[in-house]
Motif scaffolding. Sequence first.
Motif, PDB file in Angstrom:
ATOM      1  N   LYS A  35       1.058  -1.350  -0.101  1.00  0.00           N
ATOM      2  CA  LYS A  35      -0.197   0.090  -0.056  1.00  0.00           C
ATOM      3  C   LYS A  35       0.882   1.268  -0.042  1.00  0.00           C
ATOM      4  CE  LYS A  35      -4.129   2.174   0.532  1.00  0.00           C
ATOM      5  NZ  LYS A  35      -4.726   2.176  -0.597  1.00  0.00           N
ATOM      6  N   GLN A  36       1.947   1.307   0.576  1.00  0.00           N
ATOM      7  CA  GLN A  36       2.775   2.359   0.789  1.00  0.00           C
ATOM      8  C   GLN A  36       3.699   2.510  -0.699  1.00  0.00           C
ATOM      9  OE1 GLN A  36       6.212   1.777   3.396  1.00  0.00           O
ATOM     10  NE2 GLN A  36       6.675   3.904   3.332  1.00  0.00           N
ATOM     11  N   ILE A  37       3.709   1.574  -1.413  1.00  0.00           N
ATOM     12  CA  ILE A  37       4.348   1.655  -2.801  1.00  0.00           C
ATOM     13  C   ILE A  37       3.294   2.062  -3.634  1.00  0.00           C
ATOM     14  CG2 ILE A  37       5.377   0.356  -4.570  1.00  0.00           C
ATOM     15  CD1 ILE A  37       6.847  -1.487  -2.681  1.00  0.00           C
ATOM     16  N   HIS A  38       2.170   1.726  -3.549  1.00  0.00           N
ATOM     17  CA  HIS A  38       1.127   1.957  -4.632  1.00  0.00           C
ATOM     18  C   HIS A  38      -0.240   2.457  -3.844  1.00  0.00           C
ATOM     19  CE1 HIS A  38       3.381  -0.357  -7.550  1.00  0.00           C
ATOM     20  NE2 HIS A  38       3.318  -1.258  -6.887  1.00  0.00           N
ATOM     21  N   PRO A  39      -0.141   3.672  -3.324  1.00  0.00           N
ATOM     22  CA  PRO A  39      -1.143   4.414  -2.564  1.00  0.00           C
ATOM     23  C   PRO A  39      -2.580   4.057  -2.932  1.00  0.00           C
ATOM     24  CG  PRO A  39       0.495   5.953  -3.029  1.00  0.00           C
ATOM     25  CD  PRO A  39       1.003   4.593  -3.624  1.00  0.00           C
ATOM     26  N   ASN A  40      -2.872   4.027  -4.468  1.00  0.00           N
ATOM     27  CA  ASN A  40      -4.003   3.935  -4.914  1.00  0.00           C
ATOM     28  C   ASN A  40      -4.608   2.648  -5.196  1.00  0.00           C
ATOM     29  OD1 ASN A  40      -3.966   6.863  -4.767  1.00  0.00           O
ATOM     30  ND2 ASN A  40      -2.964   7.050  -6.748  1.00  0.00           N
ATOM     31  N   LEU A  41      -3.768   1.789  -4.644  1.00  0.00           N
ATOM     32  CA  LEU A  41      -4.211   0.376  -4.740  1.00  0.00           C
ATOM     33  C   LEU A  41      -5.739   0.039  -4.224  1.00  0.00           C
ATOM     34  CD1 LEU A  41      -2.799  -2.089  -5.822  1.00  0.00           C
ATOM     35  CD2 LEU A  41      -1.850  -2.679  -3.648  1.00  0.00           C
ATOM     36  N   PRO A  42      -6.523  -0.484  -4.859  1.00  0.00           N
ATOM     37  CA  PRO A  42      -7.658  -1.015  -4.534  1.00  0.00           C
ATOM     38  C   PRO A  42      -7.779  -1.904  -3.108  1.00  0.00           C
ATOM     39  CG  PRO A  42      -7.938  -1.298  -6.718  1.00  0.00           C
ATOM     40  CD  PRO A  42      -6.563  -0.992  -6.424  1.00  0.00           C
ATOM     41  N   VAL A  43      -8.724  -1.384  -2.401  1.00  0.00           N
ATOM     42  CA  VAL A  43      -8.736  -2.295  -1.143  1.00  0.00           C
ATOM     43  C   VAL A  43      -9.084  -3.664  -1.352  1.00  0.00           C
ATOM     44  CG1 VAL A  43      -9.823  -2.428   1.185  1.00  0.00           C
ATOM     45  CG2 VAL A  43      -9.216  -0.143   0.384  1.00  0.00           C
ATOM     46  N   GLU A  44      -9.876  -4.066  -2.280  1.00  0.00           N
ATOM     47  CA  GLU A  44     -10.423  -5.400  -2.764  1.00  0.00           C
ATOM     48  C   GLU A  44      -9.506  -6.231  -2.849  1.00  0.00           C
ATOM     49  OE1 GLU A  44     -13.160  -4.793  -5.822  1.00  0.00           O
ATOM     50  OE2 GLU A  44     -14.752  -4.597  -4.488  1.00  0.00           O
ATOM     51  N   TYR A  45      -8.417  -5.563  -3.629  1.00  0.00           N
ATOM     52  CA  TYR A  45      -7.182  -6.460  -3.788  1.00  0.00           C
ATOM     53  C   TYR A  45      -6.213  -6.642  -2.535  1.00  0.00           C
ATOM     54  CZ  TYR A  45      -2.405  -7.282  -5.682  1.00  0.00           C
ATOM     55  OH  TYR A  45      -1.229  -7.961  -5.962  1.00  0.00           O
ATOM     56  N   SER A  94      -1.764 -17.645 -20.514  1.00  0.00           N
ATOM     57  CA  SER A  94      -1.790 -17.712 -21.553  1.00  0.00           C
ATOM     58  C   SER A  94      -1.101 -16.447 -22.132  1.00  0.00           C
ATOM     59  CB  SER A  94      -3.192 -17.756 -22.210  1.00  0.00           C
ATOM     60  OG  SER A  94      -3.855 -18.869 -21.821  1.00  0.00           O
ATOM     61  N   GLY A  95      -0.288 -15.720 -21.338  1.00  0.00           N
ATOM     62  CA  GLY A  95       0.484 -14.544 -21.750  1.00  0.00           C
ATOM     63  C   GLY A  95      -0.393 -13.283 -21.763  1.00  0.00           C
ATOM     64  N   ASP A  96      -1.560 -13.268 -21.058  1.00  0.00           N
ATOM     65  CA  ASP A  96      -2.190 -12.146 -20.999  1.00  0.00           C
ATOM     66  C   ASP A  96      -2.341 -11.780 -19.532  1.00  0.00           C
ATOM     67  OD1 ASP A  96      -3.160 -12.455 -23.809  1.00  0.00           O
ATOM     68  OD2 ASP A  96      -4.787 -13.585 -23.218  1.00  0.00           O
ATOM     69  N   PHE A  97      -2.368 -10.239 -19.191  1.00  0.00           N
ATOM     70  CA  PHE A  97      -2.232 -10.096 -17.913  1.00  0.00           C
ATOM     71  C   PHE A  97      -3.448  -9.043 -17.376  1.00  0.00           C
ATOM     72  CE2 PHE A  97       2.129 -10.204 -19.431  1.00  0.00           C
ATOM     73  CZ  PHE A  97       2.718 -11.209 -18.915  1.00  0.00           C
ATOM     74  N   SER A  98      -3.814  -9.025 -16.229  1.00  0.00           N
ATOM     75  CA  SER A  98      -4.753  -8.375 -15.678  1.00  0.00           C
ATOM     76  C   SER A  98      -4.157  -7.188 -14.684  1.00  0.00           C
ATOM     77  CB  SER A  98      -5.722  -9.246 -15.174  1.00  0.00           C
ATOM     78  OG  SER A  98      -6.186 -10.068 -15.885  1.00  0.00           O
ATOM     79  N   GLY A  99      -4.706  -6.095 -14.579  1.00  0.00           N
ATOM     80  CA  GLY A  99      -4.307  -5.143 -13.740  1.00  0.00           C
ATOM     81  C   GLY A  99      -4.909  -3.903 -13.347  1.00  0.00           C
ATOM     82  N   PHE A 100      -4.094  -2.891 -13.054  1.00  0.00           N
ATOM     83  CA  PHE A 100      -4.847  -1.632 -12.760  1.00  0.00           C
ATOM     84  C   PHE A 100      -4.162  -0.417 -13.485  1.00  0.00           C
ATOM     85  CE2 PHE A 100      -4.771  -4.133  -8.866  1.00  0.00           C
ATOM     86  CZ  PHE A 100      -6.026  -4.106  -8.468  1.00  0.00           C
ATOM     87  N   ASP A 101      -4.980   0.504 -13.942  1.00  0.00           N
ATOM     88  CA  ASP A 101      -4.548   1.680 -14.791  1.00  0.00           C
ATOM     89  C   ASP A 101      -4.415   3.125 -13.765  1.00  0.00           C
ATOM     90  OD1 ASP A 101      -3.792   3.978 -16.344  1.00  0.00           O
ATOM     91  OD2 ASP A 101      -5.242   3.415 -17.749  1.00  0.00           O
ATOM     92  N   PHE A 102      -3.299   3.133 -13.023  1.00  0.00           N
ATOM     93  CA  PHE A 102      -3.259   3.971 -11.898  1.00  0.00           C
ATOM     94  C   PHE A 102      -3.344   5.535 -12.613  1.00  0.00           C
ATOM     95  CE2 PHE A 102      -1.274   0.533  -9.846  1.00  0.00           C
ATOM     96  CZ  PHE A 102      -2.145   0.290  -8.596  1.00  0.00           C
ATOM     97  N   SER A 103      -3.355   5.640 -14.062  1.00  0.00           N
ATOM     98  CA  SER A 103      -3.274   7.085 -14.548  1.00  0.00           C
ATOM     99  C   SER A 103      -4.695   7.445 -14.557  1.00  0.00           C
ATOM    100  CB  SER A 103      -2.711   7.227 -15.738  1.00  0.00           C
ATOM    101  OG  SER A 103      -3.452   6.134 -16.811  1.00  0.00           O
ATOM    102  N   LYS A 104      -5.586   6.376 -14.797  1.00  0.00           N
ATOM    103  CA  LYS A 104      -7.084   6.698 -14.527  1.00  0.00           C
ATOM    104  C   LYS A 104      -7.427   6.980 -13.061  1.00  0.00           C
ATOM    105  CE  LYS A 104      -8.236   5.318 -18.764  1.00  0.00           C
ATOM    106  NZ  LYS A 104      -8.931   4.747 -19.806  1.00  0.00           N
ATOM    107  N   ASN A 105      -6.850   6.012 -12.080  1.00  0.00           N
ATOM    108  CA  ASN A 105      -7.007   6.243 -10.770  1.00  0.00           C
ATOM    109  C   ASN A 105      -8.616   5.692 -10.517  1.00  0.00           C
ATOM    110  OD1 ASN A 105      -5.906   6.432  -8.257  1.00  0.00           O
ATOM    111  ND2 ASN A 105      -6.259   8.334  -8.063  1.00  0.00           N
TER     112      ASN A 105
END
Length: 148
Positions: A35-45, A94-105
Motif C-alpha cells: 500500500k505504501q508503494i502503491h497508495p491508490n491500490l484498491p482495498v479489494e485487492y 496464456s500470456g495475458d495480464f490483468s491489472g490496474f491503470d493508475f493514471s485513471k485512478n
Amino acid sequence: MKYKREIEFLEKVEEQNNPQNERTKLNTDELSKLKQIHPNLPVEYLDYLKEIGSGNFRECQFKVHGHLFDLEDLGLEEHYDLENGIKFFGDNFSGDFSGFDFSKNNGLIVEFWHEDGTIYETEKTFKEYIREQMLMDENDNDTRVKTK
C-alpha cells in the motif's frame, strides 16, 4: 471477512491438496508495504491477498500475484508500447495480464492481451473480476458446470 463466499466456493470446487492451487496469504507488514508503494491500490485487492492469498486457483485457471509488475519487469517493454501507470496483478497462463491503470485512478481492472498488445477496460472492480476468473456466477455457482 470480505471474501468468505469466494473461499467457500474454492473449497468446494478445487482439488484439495493439489499444488497447482497453493496460495500464500500476505501478512499486515507485507500489505502495508504494498500500500505504501502503491497508495491508490484498491482495498479489494489487498483484502483478497490477506484472506485468500497470492497464487493460483482452480488448477491454474488464473494467478494473482502478491505484488504489482509491468512489462518492463518482464523484459517485454521493447515489444509492446503501453501507457505509464499500468501495473499488473495477475495472469491467465496464456500470456495475458490483468491489472490496474493508475493514471485513471478508478480502481477498475484492465486486461493486456499479448496477441495485439491492446489494453481492454473491463469496467469491473477487482472483486467482480476475480469472481469471473474463478468461474463463479452471481449465485456462487460454478460456471464450468452446466445447470438445468
